[in-house]
Design an enzyme around this catalytic site. Sequence first.
Site, PDB file in Angstrom:
ATOM      1  N   ASN A  77       8.625   2.264 -69.212  1.00 26.49           N
ATOM      2  CA  ASN A  77       8.360   1.919 -70.580  1.00 26.49           C
ATOM      3  C   ASN A  77       9.348   0.849 -71.165  1.00 26.49           C
ATOM      4  O   ASN A  77      10.478   1.227 -71.044  1.00 26.49           O
ATOM      5  CB  ASN A  77       8.620   3.337 -71.601  1.00 26.49           C
ATOM      6  CG  ASN A  77       7.586   4.408 -71.347  1.00 26.49           C
ATOM      7  OD1 ASN A  77       6.646   3.968 -70.514  1.00 26.49           O
ATOM      8  ND2 ASN A  77       7.865   5.604 -71.966  1.00 26.49           N
ATOM      9  N   SER A 125      15.043  10.143 -74.051  1.00 20.53           N
ATOM     10  CA  SER A 125      14.707  10.502 -75.558  1.00 20.53           C
ATOM     11  C   SER A 125      14.886  12.311 -75.525  1.00 20.53           C
ATOM     12  O   SER A 125      15.249  12.740 -76.617  1.00 20.53           O
ATOM     13  CB  SER A 125      13.447  10.162 -75.900  1.00 20.53           C
ATOM     14  OG  SER A 125      13.181   8.701 -75.857  1.00 20.53           O
ATOM     15  N   GLU A 157       4.292   1.801 -71.098  1.00 19.74           N
ATOM     16  CA  GLU A 157       4.339   1.425 -72.649  1.00 19.74           C
ATOM     17  C   GLU A 157       4.896   0.424 -72.698  1.00 19.74           C
ATOM     18  O   GLU A 157       6.020  -0.012 -72.119  1.00 19.74           O
ATOM     19  CB  GLU A 157       5.516   2.600 -73.213  1.00 19.74           C
ATOM     20  CG  GLU A 157       4.727   3.723 -73.548  1.00 19.74           C
ATOM     21  CD  GLU A 157       5.486   4.899 -74.219  1.00 19.74           C
ATOM     22  OE1 GLU A 157       6.266   4.263 -75.400  1.00 19.74           O
ATOM     23  OE2 GLU A 157       5.400   6.016 -74.258  1.00 19.74           O
ATOM     24  N   ARG A 212      -3.938   6.460 -71.318  1.00 17.35           N
ATOM     25  CA  ARG A 212      -2.928   7.159 -71.085  1.00 17.35           C
ATOM     26  C   ARG A 212      -2.855   8.235 -72.286  1.00 17.35           C
ATOM     27  O   ARG A 212      -2.521   7.713 -73.613  1.00 17.35           O
ATOM     28  CB  ARG A 212      -1.605   6.581 -70.978  1.00 17.35           C
ATOM     29  CG  ARG A 212      -0.233   7.426 -70.967  1.00 17.35           C
ATOM     30  CD  ARG A 212       0.877   6.719 -70.660  1.00 17.35           C
ATOM     31  NE  ARG A 212       2.100   7.766 -70.595  1.00 17.35           N
ATOM     32  CZ  ARG A 212       3.054   7.666 -71.409  1.00 17.35           C
ATOM     33  NH1 ARG A 212       3.322   6.507 -71.899  1.00 17.35           N
ATOM     34  NH2 ARG A 212       3.840   8.487 -71.195  1.00 17.35           N
ATOM     35  N   GLN A 217       9.956   9.772 -70.973  1.00 21.03           N
ATOM     36  CA  GLN A 217      11.372   9.463 -71.476  1.00 21.03           C
ATOM     37  C   GLN A 217      12.274  10.442 -71.401  1.00 21.03           C
ATOM     38  O   GLN A 217      12.727  11.080 -72.624  1.00 21.03           O
ATOM     39  CB  GLN A 217      11.200   8.802 -72.773  1.00 21.03           C
ATOM     40  CG  GLN A 217      10.391   7.416 -72.567  1.00 21.03           C
ATOM     41  CD  GLN A 217      10.740   6.301 -73.848  1.00 21.03           C
ATOM     42  OE1 GLN A 217      10.018   5.245 -73.795  1.00 21.03           O
ATOM     43  NE2 GLN A 217      11.531   6.814 -74.886  1.00 21.03           N
ATOM     44  N   TYR A 220      10.329  -1.965 -74.067  1.00 17.72           N
ATOM     45  CA  TYR A 220      10.231  -2.427 -75.480  1.00 17.72           C
ATOM     46  C   TYR A 220      11.029  -3.593 -75.919  1.00 17.72           C
ATOM     47  O   TYR A 220      10.928  -4.763 -76.503  1.00 17.72           O
ATOM     48  CB  TYR A 220      10.373  -1.274 -76.403  1.00 17.72           C
ATOM     49  CG  TYR A 220       9.361  -0.242 -76.564  1.00 17.72           C
ATOM     50  CD1 TYR A 220       8.221  -0.601 -77.470  1.00 17.72           C
ATOM     51  CD2 TYR A 220       9.369   0.851 -75.679  1.00 17.72           C
ATOM     52  CE1 TYR A 220       7.264   0.298 -77.432  1.00 17.72           C
ATOM     53  CE2 TYR A 220       8.243   1.720 -75.616  1.00 17.72           C
ATOM     54  CZ  TYR A 220       7.358   1.485 -76.657  1.00 17.72           C
ATOM     55  OH  TYR A 220       6.365   2.149 -76.758  1.00 17.72           O
TER      56      TYR A 220
HETATM   57  C1  NOJ Z   1       8.350   5.594 -76.539  1.00 21.71           C
HETATM   58  C2  NOJ Z   1       7.809   7.229 -76.740  1.00 21.71           C
HETATM   59  O1  NOJ Z   1       7.355   7.360 -75.627  1.00 21.71           O
HETATM   60  C3  NOJ Z   1       6.778   6.821 -78.033  1.00 21.71           C
HETATM   61  O2  NOJ Z   1       6.256   8.120 -78.260  1.00 21.71           O
HETATM   62  C4  NOJ Z   1       7.099   5.919 -79.317  1.00 21.71           C
HETATM   63  O3  NOJ Z   1       5.955   6.108 -80.065  1.00 21.71           O
HETATM   64  C5  NOJ Z   1       7.212   4.705 -78.573  1.00 21.71           C
HETATM   65  N1  NOJ Z   1       8.634   4.554 -77.781  1.00 21.71           N
HETATM   66  C6  NOJ Z   1       7.794   3.575 -79.797  1.00 21.71           C
HETATM   67  O4  NOJ Z   1       9.078   4.143 -80.231  1.00 21.71           O
END
Ligand code: NOJ
Length: 514
Positions: free
Chosen positions: A331, A192, A399, A99, A189, A333
Amino acid sequence: MAWTAIIAALSILGLVEGWTDTKIRRFPDSFMFGVGSAAYQVEGAWNLDGKGESIWDRFLHENPDLVPDGTNGDVASDSYHHYKRDVEMLREMGVDHYRFSISWPRVMPSGFPNQINEQGFQYYDNLINELLTYKIEPMVTLYHFDLPQRLQDLGGWANPLSIGWCEDYARVVFDRYASKVKYWITMNQPNSICLEGYGDSIMAPGVDMKGIADYICIKNVLLAHAKAYRLYEREYKSKYNGFVGISVSVNWANPINNKTENVQATEEYREFSIGMYLNPIWSPYGDFPQVVKDIVAKKSLKQGFFKSRLPTLSAEEKKLLKKSADFLGMNHYTTMLVKRSFQQYPSPSYQDDIGVEFSQDTNWRGAKSSWLKSYAFGIYKALLHINQNYDYPLIIITEHGWSTNAGLWDQSRVQCMKDYMRALLLAMEDGSRVAGYTAWSLMDNLEWASGISERFGLYEVDFDSEDKKRTARESALVYRHIIEERVVDDWTPPRLDIDISGRRLKRSKKNTEL
Ligand code: NOJ
């Protein structure tokens, strides 16, 4: 969900003592494993071969102090000159897909189709051809934060004309690559892009018009996604049979305790942070969540606005958005603990609209990035929430990752990847339709305003070396093993002095500990 599944989930994740779930779960043969990156974070070559200026070029050139380590994306990992090595790394790990994103100002420097930068496109031609030569599926993100600066001069995503600008850009890219690229992600995102770039100044373009520009941006970015989706559906789908999705940040949120006000605050927060982006596309009524509409409208009137700061979606716009994705790019985390907050936030603002405070459990292992803590059950809960609220959509994890210091022995990343993959397998067993997993990131890169000190790479990049030398971390070796075996087991690389291709390494024994 059956109680046995909950116990299994908790025991897998080591949260219930005395329970050991020994069942071996396999990723299906069709499951796609990949890694990801984004143009501004890796490419460099910010002004070479006719590339136009992006909002990130401008933002970090004008605010160099914003990045604590003083770096920016001018050179970054220099993938513009090292794409062959990048593809070699993908082959070393044996991934199915890569990707990456296309930089809009590299291929259309004015932002408009009147100027097509052939040299810029040549770079992506080369990268895509190299991937296809080695049977690695390109998964292309159209927009990963780097708008042409010329379009920002016209208001960027706060201008509703951006929807049409983006559609033109999508057409140019689809025309060129639809025959070669089967997996497309329109936007990365939207939260963001809008909350941090328009409602704050921590991301480009740093408009910082809280509670106003962020909501306008969200509407326009979602509509731009939908227009690009419909364009593909109308003009390319029958010929090329590709899939178009959108990547949304779906982190998890738990209430800090079971007090009613905190449980309710958490439910509201989920609507603001997840529902806001998923409801218009995946809910049966295709609109922003009712609770978000109610809260923002009420506050707006109190604040002296004549109508809600949250723009409405017309019947036509709702129709455009509804079911405008072949898959959800998720995504994921981390997890947040949510508490109702009575503290004063700037008014108006998104923070004030939501009215919550966040914390994280001190027992959760922490990454280099302060916001990133490991709680693997969070991905399981988030996936179940999506199933229950949006009727089991097809998902690709676009992600998931972990940040460390420099160093090759990244046990903390390995641990995090394994824990989350086990939780992912369990969610799949419980009905989640997950077709792929994309580790973030292929290599160390510019972590936006956090610079190069928060390292997300499965490959380390030596930013001081001429050729931005890349070396596999332990996690890259473990990932290759998981891809080969399709199970998450306890294997660790037996020879730590030999690299992924069997070459003898002169590695420092420095640990990537935090
Ligand atoms: C999400 C973002 O899409 C990516 O660009 C970023 O590096 C990662 N989170 C980690 O923060």
